[in-house]
Design a protein around this motif. Structure first.
Motif, PDB file in Angstrom:
ATOM      1  N   VAL A 405     -26.819 -22.738  14.852  1.00 42.94           N
ATOM      2  CA  VAL A 405     -25.335 -22.110  15.390  1.00 42.94           C
ATOM      3  C   VAL A 405     -24.524 -23.165  15.843  1.00 42.94           C
ATOM      4  CG1 VAL A 405     -24.594 -20.831  17.438  1.00 42.94           C
ATOM      5  CG2 VAL A 405     -26.707 -20.037  16.385  1.00 42.94           C
ATOM      6  N   VAL A 406     -24.935 -24.425  16.488  1.00 41.01           N
ATOM      7  CA  VAL A 406     -23.830 -25.231  16.826  1.00 41.01           C
ATOM      8  C   VAL A 406     -23.186 -26.073  15.762  1.00 41.01           C
ATOM      9  CG1 VAL A 406     -23.574 -27.438  18.114  1.00 41.01           C
ATOM     10  CG2 VAL A 406     -24.975 -25.464  18.934  1.00 41.01           C
ATOM     11  N   ALA A 407     -23.969 -26.210  14.539  1.00 40.95           N
ATOM     12  CA  ALA A 407     -23.728 -26.740  13.419  1.00 40.95           C
ATOM     13  C   ALA A 407     -22.606 -25.959  12.875  1.00 40.95           C
ATOM     14  CB  ALA A 407     -24.836 -27.011  12.136  1.00 40.95           C
ATOM     15  N   ARG A 408     -22.890 -24.405  12.717  1.00 42.00           N
ATOM     16  CA  ARG A 408     -21.878 -23.847  11.990  1.00 42.00           C
ATOM     17  C   ARG A 408     -20.409 -23.805  12.838  1.00 42.00           C
ATOM     18  NH1 ARG A 408     -20.893 -24.061   8.147  1.00 42.00           N
ATOM     19  NH2 ARG A 408     -19.318 -22.228   8.016  1.00 42.00           N
ATOM     20  N   LEU A 409     -20.750 -23.811  14.351  1.00 37.74           N
ATOM     21  CA  LEU A 409     -19.615 -23.661  15.041  1.00 37.74           C
ATOM     22  C   LEU A 409     -18.779 -24.941  14.994  1.00 37.74           C
ATOM     23  CD1 LEU A 409     -18.512 -22.079  17.781  1.00 37.74           C
ATOM     24  CD2 LEU A 409     -19.981 -23.856  19.222  1.00 37.74           C
ATOM     25  N   ASP A 410     -19.449 -26.066  15.114  1.00 36.30           N
ATOM     26  CA  ASP A 410     -18.746 -27.545  14.833  1.00 36.30           C
ATOM     27  C   ASP A 410     -18.109 -27.233  13.408  1.00 36.30           C
ATOM     28  OD1 ASP A 410     -18.121 -30.159  14.693  1.00 36.30           O
ATOM     29  OD2 ASP A 410     -19.841 -30.782  13.788  1.00 36.30           O
ATOM     30  N   ALA A 411     -18.604 -26.779  12.299  1.00 35.67           N
ATOM     31  CA  ALA A 411     -17.756 -26.830  10.962  1.00 35.67           C
ATOM     32  C   ALA A 411     -16.584 -26.023  11.049  1.00 35.67           C
ATOM     33  CB  ALA A 411     -18.893 -26.400  10.102  1.00 35.67           C
ATOM     34  N   ILE A 412     -16.852 -24.744  11.724  1.00 33.15           N
ATOM     35  CA  ILE A 412     -15.449 -24.027  11.857  1.00 33.15           C
ATOM     36  C   ILE A 412     -14.671 -24.346  12.575  1.00 33.15           C
ATOM     37  CG2 ILE A 412     -14.925 -21.673  12.477  1.00 33.15           C
ATOM     38  CD1 ILE A 412     -17.786 -20.505  11.738  1.00 33.15           C
ATOM     39  N   LEU A 413     -14.853 -24.957  13.570  1.00 37.06           N
ATOM     40  CA  LEU A 413     -13.625 -25.713  14.783  1.00 37.06           C
ATOM     41  C   LEU A 413     -13.181 -26.698  14.032  1.00 37.06           C
ATOM     42  CD1 LEU A 413     -15.405 -25.351  18.255  1.00 37.06           C
ATOM     43  CD2 LEU A 413     -13.569 -23.942  17.460  1.00 37.06           C
ATOM     44  N   THR A 414     -13.857 -27.576  13.200  1.00 35.31           N
ATOM     45  CA  THR A 414     -13.325 -28.652  12.500  1.00 35.31           C
ATOM     46  C   THR A 414     -12.326 -28.125  11.391  1.00 35.31           C
ATOM     47  OG1 THR A 414     -15.086 -29.909  12.734  1.00 35.31           O
ATOM     48  CG2 THR A 414     -13.847 -30.664  10.926  1.00 35.31           C
ATOM     49  N   ASP A 415     -12.732 -27.153  10.845  1.00 40.51           N
ATOM     50  CA  ASP A 415     -11.861 -26.359   9.729  1.00 40.51           C
ATOM     51  C   ASP A 415     -10.643 -25.932  10.267  1.00 40.51           C
ATOM     52  OD1 ASP A 415     -11.490 -25.383   7.124  1.00 40.51           O
ATOM     53  OD2 ASP A 415     -11.730 -23.281   7.962  1.00 40.51           O
ATOM     54  N   MET A 416     -10.767 -25.304  11.596  1.00 43.42           N
ATOM     55  CA  MET A 416      -9.537 -24.717  12.266  1.00 43.42           C
ATOM     56  C   MET A 416      -8.664 -25.889  12.548  1.00 43.42           C
ATOM     57  SD  MET A 416     -11.654 -22.047  14.475  1.00 43.42           S
ATOM     58  CE  MET A 416     -10.072 -21.537  15.580  1.00 43.42           C
ATOM     59  N   GLU A 417      -8.948 -26.994  13.270  1.00 41.09           N
ATOM     60  CA  GLU A 417      -8.287 -28.013  13.495  1.00 41.09           C
ATOM     61  C   GLU A 417      -7.649 -28.804  12.465  1.00 41.09           C
ATOM     62  OE1 GLU A 417     -11.248 -29.094  17.375  1.00 41.09           O
ATOM     63  OE2 GLU A 417     -11.556 -30.164  15.676  1.00 41.09           O
ATOM     64  N   GLU A 418      -8.249 -28.718  11.330  1.00 47.21           N
ATOM     65  CA  GLU A 418      -7.600 -29.427  10.256  1.00 47.21           C
ATOM     66  C   GLU A 418      -6.595 -28.696   9.696  1.00 47.21           C
ATOM     67  OE1 GLU A 418     -10.866 -29.882   7.593  1.00 47.21           O
ATOM     68  OE2 GLU A 418     -11.643 -32.050   8.517  1.00 47.21           O
ATOM     69  N   THR A 419      -6.842 -27.216   9.570  1.00 46.92           N
ATOM     70  CA  THR A 419      -5.686 -26.257   9.309  1.00 46.92           C
ATOM     71  C   THR A 419      -4.612 -26.373  10.226  1.00 46.92           C
ATOM     72  OG1 THR A 419      -7.373 -24.871   8.150  1.00 46.92           O
ATOM     73  CG2 THR A 419      -5.113 -23.912   8.695  1.00 46.92           C
ATOM     74  N   LEU A 420      -4.943 -26.522  11.409  1.00 49.95           N
ATOM     75  CA  LEU A 420      -3.695 -26.841  12.459  1.00 49.95           C
ATOM     76  C   LEU A 420      -2.795 -28.030  12.158  1.00 49.95           C
ATOM     77  CD1 LEU A 420      -2.387 -25.303  14.771  1.00 49.95           C
ATOM     78  CD2 LEU A 420      -3.949 -26.539  16.351  1.00 49.95           C
ATOM     79  N   ARG A 421      -3.660 -29.005  11.873  1.00 48.67           N
ATOM     80  CA  ARG A 421      -2.827 -30.220  11.640  1.00 48.67           C
ATOM     81  C   ARG A 421      -1.986 -30.416  10.413  1.00 48.67           C
ATOM     82  NH1 ARG A 421      -7.553 -32.680  13.685  1.00 48.67           N
ATOM     83  NH2 ARG A 421      -8.662 -32.678  11.973  1.00 48.67           N
ATOM     84  N   SER A 422      -2.625 -29.543   9.404  1.00 53.55           N
ATOM     85  CA  SER A 422      -1.765 -29.390   8.012  1.00 53.55           C
ATOM     86  C   SER A 422      -0.661 -28.688   8.145  1.00 53.55           C
ATOM     87  CB  SER A 422      -2.831 -28.837   7.235  1.00 53.55           C
ATOM     88  OG  SER A 422      -3.846 -29.641   6.717  1.00 53.55           O
ATOM     89  N   CYS A 423      -0.615 -27.616   8.981  1.00 52.64           N
ATOM     90  CA  CYS A 423       0.378 -26.846   9.555  1.00 52.64           C
ATOM     91  C   CYS A 423       1.503 -27.512  10.323  1.00 52.64           C
ATOM     92  CB  CYS A 423      -0.120 -25.435  10.044  1.00 52.64           C
ATOM     93  SG  CYS A 423      -1.077 -24.309   9.112  1.00 52.64           S
ATOM     94  N   GLU A 424       1.001 -28.243  10.979  1.00 51.44           N
ATOM     95  CA  GLU A 424       2.144 -28.940  11.751  1.00 51.44           C
ATOM     96  C   GLU A 424       2.469 -30.168  11.247  1.00 51.44           C
ATOM     97  OE1 GLU A 424       3.989 -30.217  15.302  1.00 51.44           O
ATOM     98  OE2 GLU A 424       3.059 -28.214  14.890  1.00 51.44           O
ATOM     99  N   THR A 425       1.606 -30.695  10.066  1.00 53.30           N
ATOM    100  CA  THR A 425       2.518 -31.805   9.237  1.00 53.30           C
ATOM    101  C   THR A 425       3.632 -31.023   8.532  1.00 53.30           C
ATOM    102  OG1 THR A 425       0.322 -33.126   9.224  1.00 53.30           O
ATOM    103  CG2 THR A 425       2.135 -33.401   7.482  1.00 53.30           C
ATOM    104  N   LEU A 426       3.177 -30.057   7.870  1.00 51.11           N
ATOM    105  CA  LEU A 426       4.245 -29.065   6.925  1.00 51.11           C
ATOM    106  C   LEU A 426       5.500 -28.654   7.796  1.00 51.11           C
ATOM    107  CD1 LEU A 426       4.915 -27.776   4.373  1.00 51.11           C
ATOM    108  CD2 LEU A 426       3.741 -25.826   5.018  1.00 51.11           C
ATOM    109  N   ARG A 427       5.075 -28.374   9.355  1.00 52.61           N
ATOM    110  CA  ARG A 427       6.240 -27.888   9.972  1.00 52.61           C
ATOM    111  C   ARG A 427       7.367 -28.968  10.285  1.00 52.61           C
ATOM    112  NH1 ARG A 427       8.030 -28.271  14.816  1.00 52.61           N
ATOM    113  NH2 ARG A 427       6.769 -29.546  15.526  1.00 52.61           N
ATOM    114  N   LEU A 428       6.836 -30.214  10.674  1.00 56.52           N
ATOM    115  CA  LEU A 428       7.401 -31.605  10.664  1.00 56.52           C
ATOM    116  C   LEU A 428       8.322 -32.012   9.606  1.00 56.52           C
ATOM    117  CD1 LEU A 428       4.978 -33.548  12.819  1.00 56.52           C
ATOM    118  CD2 LEU A 428       7.128 -32.436  13.599  1.00 56.52           C
ATOM    119  N   LYS A 429       7.681 -31.716   8.354  1.00 59.12           N
ATOM    120  CA  LYS A 429       8.459 -32.255   7.015  1.00 59.12           C
ATOM    121  C   LYS A 429       9.476 -31.330   6.995  1.00 59.12           C
ATOM    122  CE  LYS A 429       4.525 -34.323   4.530  1.00 59.12           C
ATOM    123  NZ  LYS A 429       3.460 -34.191   3.486  1.00 59.12           N
ATOM    124  N   ARG A 430       9.280 -29.817   6.921  1.00 59.44           N
ATOM    125  CA  ARG A 430      10.655 -29.069   6.892  1.00 59.44           C
ATOM    126  C   ARG A 430      11.389 -29.047   7.682  1.00 59.44           C
ATOM    127  NH1 ARG A 430       6.764 -23.668   5.547  1.00 59.44           N
ATOM    128  NH2 ARG A 430       6.418 -24.108   3.370  1.00 59.44           N
TER     129      ARG A 430
END
Length: 445
Positions: A405-430
């Motif tokens: 359970v914790v391994a999957r929790l970690d993977a999903i949270l990591t994915d959420m954080e990477e997506t958020l960082r990508s969105c923030e990067t795009l926002r700044l570029k725009r």
């Protein structure tokens, strides 16, 4: 429409259960992290066998003498403080809490009830009235109900940095009781889940119950400990969650349900001889057609046998501590995890949008639960903000399950954080006008 399904966007049809696993109609196996009703495991063979064998012989009501009800009461009495020696058997936790309310009122001669904020004690009308979790969405608070702050040291008014939160929260109870008395109200009972669950997997500070008991008993009231979600060894260290508060505390009434029958409809109220005698003098006989039936008591005895033979209380301590440590490691890694709290196999993970403000991460929690379901892990949320991941699995939940359970929790949270960082990067570029066209082709929106 009044019955809300788990995962309403993509409901799961469950057709079979075994241990800590549930199986859908396609045969897919799901890990159950919240099935606290199946206390010793879904369809435990010894529990199923006990019900089957007794069903073949007799299943009638308790107006006839039968050994099972006496044997079961005896076994339960051995787990409780000596003064809690009278037992009433029922069918559900709601019935148990309703009877506790009747017992308290008859014994004290009073009417009013003090409850914790965000509490939930059952679905009967009498219990919705003392459940802020429910009545705030319905008819509102009755004049005979008095709400005190939830003793939550993470989100409440008195937090982990307070020198003595137990005293501070207990003083709030004293203040509310005194205020009610000044208005001519008389308190019959203080109701509390030993570990508030719907309120967000809360651990009251040690000593709080003892102090509250002193305040309410001075007002002529009794203390009712609701163990429906957390009793029967779930906390590991003790058989009952109220025992976490220390040896100097004993409730006047204890209610049990859910786990007591491992899915069979069994419940119980334990109380003192003094309370029960006052109830007997009413002349209103207490009778419950199916409560304490030979089959129900056979099931209850089997659950106690399994707990003992499989050493599930010790197991809850070991596996729960291991899971807590894994989750705390994730807290250090993922800022969205604001708090990890719990004991035994009763654990909450409080998700926040901001560590400083502790704003509930409600949408994120909902998304996380949905993603875990896609990984065949069943988890859900609680708390006023619906942002607390709750772990209340069957007691056979293993260390391997915890790691998975914790391994999957970690993977999903990591994915959420990477997506958020990508969105923030795009926002700044725009926002700066740099590379908008190229960024838009590469980055997620």
């Amino acid at each position: 429409a009044s019955c809300r399904l788990f995962y309403p966007e993509a409901p799961v049809k469950i057709v079979r259960g075994r241990g800590q696993y549930l199986y859908d109609e396609q045969g897919a196996e799901y890990l159950d992290c919240v099935g606290n009703v199946a206390h010793v495991g879904h369809c435990h063979p010894l529990v199923v066998q006990a019900a089957h064998e007794q069903n073949q012989v007799l299943n009638t009501n308790s107006r006839y003498l039968h050994d099972n009800i006496v044997d079961y009461a005896q076994r339960l009495s051995e787990t409780l403080p000596e003064q809690l020696c009278v037992f009433y058997f029922l069918n559900s936790g709601s019935e148990a809490n309703d009877l506790a309310l009747r017992l308290a009122r008859q014994y004290t001669g009073h009417q009013d009830v003090v409850v914790l904020d965000h509490a939930y004690h059952g679905h009967l009308s009498s219990l919705i009235d003392i459940s802020p979790y429910k009545f705030r969405d319905l008819d509102g608070q009755k004049e005979w109900v008095h709400v005190v702050p939830l003793p939550d040291v993470y989100r409440g008014p008195y937090r982990e940095d307070h020198p003595d939160p137990a005293v501070a929260y207990a003083d709030e109870v004293s203040r509310v009781v005194s205020s009610a008395q000044e208005k001519g109200r008389k308190i019959a009972a203080f109701f509390a889940e030993s570990l508030p669950s719907v309120a967000g997997q809360i651990l009251p500070p040690v000593g709080y119950f003892s102090l509250v008991a002193q305040h309410v008993r001075r007002a002529g009231a009794v203390f009712v400990a609701d163990e429906i979600q957390v009793g029967f060894g779930r906390v590991g260290k003790h058989f009952w969650a109220f025992q976490l508060q220390g040896e100097d505390f004993t409730p006047d009434i204890v209610t049990m349900g859910k786990s007591i029958g491992n899915g069979h409809p069994v419940a119980c109220v334990a109380t003192t001889q003094a309370v029960s005698r006052a109830f007997e003098t009413t002349g209103v006989e207490y009778f419950n057609t199916f409560g304490g039936s030979p089959v129900s008591c056979a099931v209850g005895l089997a659950v106690l046998d399994v707990l003992e033979k499989e050493q599930l209380q010790t197991h809850a301590t070991c596996v729960g501590s291991f899971l807590m440590e894994l989750l705390r490691q994730q807290k250090e890694k993922h800022p969205i995890i604001g708090d990890v709290r719990g004991v035994g196999l009763f654990i909450g993970v409080d998700l926040v949008k901001d560590e400083a403000t502790r704003t509930p991460a409600t949408e994120e929690a909902d998304y996380l639960v949905s993603r875990l379901k896609e990984s065949y892990i069943l988890l859900s949320t609680d708390g006023p903000g619906r942002n607390v991941l709750k772990f209340k699995p069957p007691m056979c939940f293993s260390r391997d399950n915890a790691q998975h359970v914790v391994a999957r929790l970690d993977a999903i949270l990591t994915d959420m954080e990477e997506t958020l960082r990508s969105c923030e990067t795009l926002r700044l570029k725009r926002s700066t006008g740099l590379g908008c066209r190229a960024a838009a082709g590469r980055e997620p929106s």
